[in-house]
Design a protein around this motif. Structure first.
Motif, PDB file in Angstrom:
ATOM      1  N   MET A  93      -6.369  13.151 -29.224  1.00 29.93           N
ATOM      2  CA  MET A  93      -5.940  13.592 -29.818  1.00 29.93           C
ATOM      3  C   MET A  93      -6.874  13.901 -31.230  1.00 29.93           C
ATOM      4  O   MET A  93      -6.580  13.655 -32.277  1.00 29.93           O
ATOM      5  N   ILE A  94      -6.636  15.767 -30.869  1.00 34.66           N
ATOM      6  CA  ILE A  94      -6.777  16.105 -31.978  1.00 34.66           C
ATOM      7  C   ILE A  94      -6.232  17.154 -33.463  1.00 34.66           C
ATOM      8  O   ILE A  94      -4.943  17.661 -32.671  1.00 34.66           O
ATOM      9  N   GLY A  95      -5.791  16.210 -34.437  1.00 41.98           N
ATOM     10  CA  GLY A  95      -4.060  16.767 -35.130  1.00 41.98           C
ATOM     11  C   GLY A  95      -3.410  15.411 -35.088  1.00 41.98           C
ATOM     12  O   GLY A  95      -2.606  15.340 -33.925  1.00 41.98           O
ATOM     13  N   ALA A  96      -3.492  14.962 -36.280  1.00 44.50           N
ATOM     14  CA  ALA A  96      -2.402  13.612 -35.869  1.00 44.50           C
ATOM     15  C   ALA A  96      -1.319  13.785 -36.814  1.00 44.50           C
ATOM     16  O   ALA A  96      -0.112  12.735 -37.578  1.00 44.50           O
ATOM     17  N   GLY A  97      -0.402  15.033 -36.330  1.00 44.85           N
ATOM     18  CA  GLY A  97       1.043  15.331 -36.885  1.00 44.85           C
ATOM     19  C   GLY A  97       1.964  15.310 -35.936  1.00 44.85           C
ATOM     20  O   GLY A  97       2.139  13.839 -35.465  1.00 44.85           O
ATOM     21  N   THR A  98       2.938  15.898 -35.865  1.00 43.14           N
ATOM     22  CA  THR A  98       4.252  15.354 -35.494  1.00 43.14           C
ATOM     23  C   THR A  98       3.957  15.750 -33.494  1.00 43.14           C
ATOM     24  O   THR A  98       4.049  14.391 -33.153  1.00 43.14           O
ATOM     25  N   MET A  99       3.180  16.510 -33.315  1.00 46.74           N
ATOM     26  CA  MET A  99       3.266  16.283 -31.933  1.00 46.74           C
ATOM     27  C   MET A  99       1.744  15.270 -31.110  1.00 46.74           C
ATOM     28  O   MET A  99       1.678  14.532 -30.690  1.00 46.74           O
TER      29      MET A  99
ATOM     30  N   ASN B 188       8.667  18.854 -27.619  1.00 48.98           N
ATOM     31  CA  ASN B 188       9.182  18.568 -28.824  1.00 48.98           C
ATOM     32  C   ASN B 188      10.687  17.904 -28.854  1.00 48.98           C
ATOM     33  O   ASN B 188      11.539  17.985 -28.593  1.00 48.98           O
ATOM     34  N   PRO B 189      10.452  16.252 -29.415  1.00 47.86           N
ATOM     35  CA  PRO B 189       9.885  14.879 -29.314  1.00 47.86           C
ATOM     36  C   PRO B 189       8.850  15.094 -27.912  1.00 47.86           C
ATOM     37  O   PRO B 189       9.429  14.002 -27.064  1.00 47.86           O
ATOM     38  N   PRO B 190       7.488  14.816 -28.518  1.00 48.95           N
ATOM     39  CA  PRO B 190       6.479  15.199 -26.598  1.00 48.95           C
ATOM     40  C   PRO B 190       7.021  13.492 -26.091  1.00 48.95           C
ATOM     41  O   PRO B 190       6.930  13.059 -24.593  1.00 48.95           O
ATOM     42  N   GLU B 191       7.257  12.245 -26.768  1.00 50.09           N
ATOM     43  CA  GLU B 191       7.498  11.169 -26.257  1.00 50.09           C
ATOM     44  C   GLU B 191       8.844  11.113 -25.349  1.00 50.09           C
ATOM     45  O   GLU B 191       8.304  10.425 -24.380  1.00 50.09           O
ATOM     46  N   LEU B 192       9.610  12.180 -25.811  1.00 48.78           N
ATOM     47  CA  LEU B 192      10.669  12.722 -24.528  1.00 48.78           C
ATOM     48  C   LEU B 192      10.928  12.739 -23.596  1.00 48.78           C
ATOM     49  O   LEU B 192      11.837  12.841 -22.735  1.00 48.78           O
TER      50      LEU B 192
ATOM     51  N   GLU C 225      16.128  11.714 -41.339  1.00 43.35           N
ATOM     52  CA  GLU C 225      15.490  10.228 -40.023  1.00 43.35           C
ATOM     53  C   GLU C 225      16.416   9.903 -39.686  1.00 43.35           C
ATOM     54  O   GLU C 225      16.502   9.845 -38.232  1.00 43.35           O
ATOM     55  N   GLU C 226      18.405   9.776 -40.143  1.00 38.42           N
ATOM     56  CA  GLU C 226      18.930   9.037 -39.418  1.00 38.42           C
ATOM     57  C   GLU C 226      19.544  10.466 -37.835  1.00 38.42           C
ATOM     58  O   GLU C 226      19.734  10.072 -36.559  1.00 38.42           O
ATOM     59  N   ILE C 227      19.044  12.060 -38.345  1.00 39.18           N
ATOM     60  CA  ILE C 227      19.607  12.738 -37.509  1.00 39.18           C
ATOM     61  C   ILE C 227      18.523  12.646 -36.525  1.00 39.18           C
ATOM     62  O   ILE C 227      18.883  12.581 -35.661  1.00 39.18           O
ATOM     63  N   LEU C 228      17.338  12.408 -36.690  1.00 42.34           N
ATOM     64  CA  LEU C 228      16.168  12.090 -35.509  1.00 42.34           C
ATOM     65  C   LEU C 228      16.743  11.181 -34.532  1.00 42.34           C
ATOM     66  O   LEU C 228      15.952  11.052 -33.761  1.00 42.34           O
ATOM     67  N   ARG C 229      16.522  10.113 -35.477  1.00 43.44           N
ATOM     68  CA  ARG C 229      16.753   8.920 -34.324  1.00 43.44           C
ATOM     69  C   ARG C 229      17.612   9.329 -33.404  1.00 43.44           C
ATOM     70  O   ARG C 229      17.298   8.661 -32.429  1.00 43.44           O
ATOM     71  N   ARG C 230      19.517   9.744 -34.150  1.00 43.41           N
ATOM     72  CA  ARG C 230      20.007   9.740 -33.093  1.00 43.41           C
ATOM     73  C   ARG C 230      19.477  10.694 -32.296  1.00 43.41           C
ATOM     74  O   ARG C 230      20.273  10.147 -30.672  1.00 43.41           O
TER      75      ARG C 230
ATOM     76  N   GLY D 278       5.918  29.718 -20.246  1.00 40.91           N
ATOM     77  CA  GLY D 278       7.975  29.977 -19.912  1.00 40.91           C
ATOM     78  C   GLY D 278       8.931  29.635 -20.760  1.00 40.91           C
ATOM     79  O   GLY D 278       9.193  29.895 -21.086  1.00 40.91           O
ATOM     80  N   LEU D 279       8.890  28.572 -20.580  1.00 46.58           N
ATOM     81  CA  LEU D 279       9.603  27.405 -22.133  1.00 46.58           C
ATOM     82  C   LEU D 279      10.006  27.992 -23.349  1.00 46.58           C
ATOM     83  O   LEU D 279      11.069  28.671 -23.432  1.00 46.58           O
TER      84      LEU D 279
END
Ligand SMILES: NC(=O)c1ccc[n+]([C@@H]2O[C@H](COP(=O)([O-])OP(=O)(O)OC[C@H]3O[C@@H](n4cnc5c(N)ncnc54)[C@H](O)[C@@H]3O)[C@@H](O)[C@H]2O)c1
Length: 322
Positions: free
Chosen positions: A11-17, A147-151, A295-300, A193-194
């Motif tokens: 992965m080139i760039g280790a930010g959010t994505m 985003n969030p790419p893992e979900l 953090e709490e908003i993102l966790r929920r 598309g998205l």
């Protein structure tokens, strides 16, 4: 190259994505290198991976052991040469400017083997424009995550003007192997598309607020409890089929002409940005955010997305979301 030959990914760039996508590759058994120009970003990436895994463990999606093993497959580096050594699949997630991406793709080509697939997670820059600096543009293609790419299950696979069918098929197959739902974008149009769908909705949402029809709260409530509620199960075309195309056609014939068709962001939106009201990251956007609430908003949000995905899978049984 065949799908089974892809073992090593970068992965080139280790930010959010970059961090979230890297986690998905590691969970699927790939060796992953996260590369960034800033060492502190790599440290942040590892924390983000751990936080995402904590939600997945809490929600029973992965075991502690599987999470640890996935983490052990992730290497961090600030050396591009080291990051690309023996790699078969590169996914670029550096900042969204053509200048940065051009510089990177020139370097990627010079440091990778001839066969390495070079994918970009650009949100909307032209894949053909990014690939234009490459000697072998046929191995460059779009792989646009959400985003969030893992979900979020969707991954858009985009054909640039010169992307080969083989490259396209490989990116598509990799997305499938990661457990994602790939969608093929056959023309390199802005926003793919998205984002075209997302920004069509945003334009109308801004128009409804600016003209005093709805408050921001009511726009979001309408979406979450009405359209969005339905959209996680039925797309707009399926919805029209179920409602009756004659009915939707009649509504379209008087409503389309009343919808916003502005060509630039409306004044009220530009003003928020000019005032530094950038959303949760600056503490104010359409809404106000208390310090430390992010953090709490993102966790929920993440816990909600995990359960939504589990619910969809439970309803589908052994079928796949399409
Ligand atoms: N955030 C989103 O919602 C989202 C969704 C889909 C696609 N994208 C796209 O993904 C890409 C990355 O977005 P992000 O949100 O992760 O950004 P980000 O700002 O969180 O991360 C970018 C990372 O790239 C690093 N970087 C800067 N210059 C670099 C270079 N020359 N080489 C390697 N790394 C470098 C930065 O240090 C940073 O860690 C962009 O093209 C963006 O448009 C973002």
């Amino acid at each position: 190259m065949r799908l089974e030959e892809i073992k090593r990914t970068t992965m080139i760039g280790a930010g959010t994505m970059g961090s979230g996508m890297g986690l998905c590759f590691a969970q699927a058994g790939y060796e992953v290198t996260l590369y960034d120009v800033k060492p502190e970003q790599l440290e942040g990436a590892l924390n983000r991976v751990k936080n995402s895994q904590a939600v997945l463990i809490e929600e029973g999606v992965v075991s502690e052991r599987a999470a640890r093993e996935a983490r052990e497959r992730i290497r961090l580096t600030t050396s591009l040469k080291e990051a690309l050594d023996g790699v078969q699949f590169v996914l670029e997630a550096a900042p969204e400017t053509l200048e940065i991406k051009h510089k990177l793709f020139r370097e990627l080509e010079s440091l990778c083997s001839e066969e390495t697939i070079l994918a970009t997670n650009t949100s909307g820059l032209s894949i053909s424009a990014i690939a234009s600096v490459c000697r072998r543009p046929e191995r460059v293609g779009g792989m646009h995550w959400v985003n969030p790419p893992e979900l979020v299950p969707l991954v858009e696979v985009i054909k640039g003007e010169k992307t080969s069918e083989e490259t396209l098929a490989l990116i598509y197959a990799v997305a499938g192997k990661l457990g994602k739902v790939p969608v093929l974008i056959r023309k390199d149009v802005p926003g793919f598309g998205l984002n075209r769908l997302q920004f069509a909705v945003l334009r109308e949402a801004l128009h409804l607020v600016e003209t005093g029809v709805l408050t921001p709260e009511d726009v979001d409530r309408t979406m979450k409890c009405g359209l969005g509620f339905r959209y996680s199960w039925l797309g707009p075309l399926e919805t029209a089929d179920l409602g009756g195309l004659d009915v939707f056609h009649s509504v379209a014939s008087y409503l389309f002409k009343d919808l916003s068709d502005v060509k630039t962001p409306p004044e009220s939106f530009s003003r928020l940005v000019a005032e530094g009201r950038l959303g949760i990251k600056s503490g104010r956007g359409f809404y106000e955010y208390e310090a430390g609430s992010r953090e709490e908003i993102l966790r929920r949000r993440d816990a909600y997305f995990v359960r939504q995905w589990q619910l969809i899978q439970a309803v589908l049984g052994d079928k796949k979301l399409s």
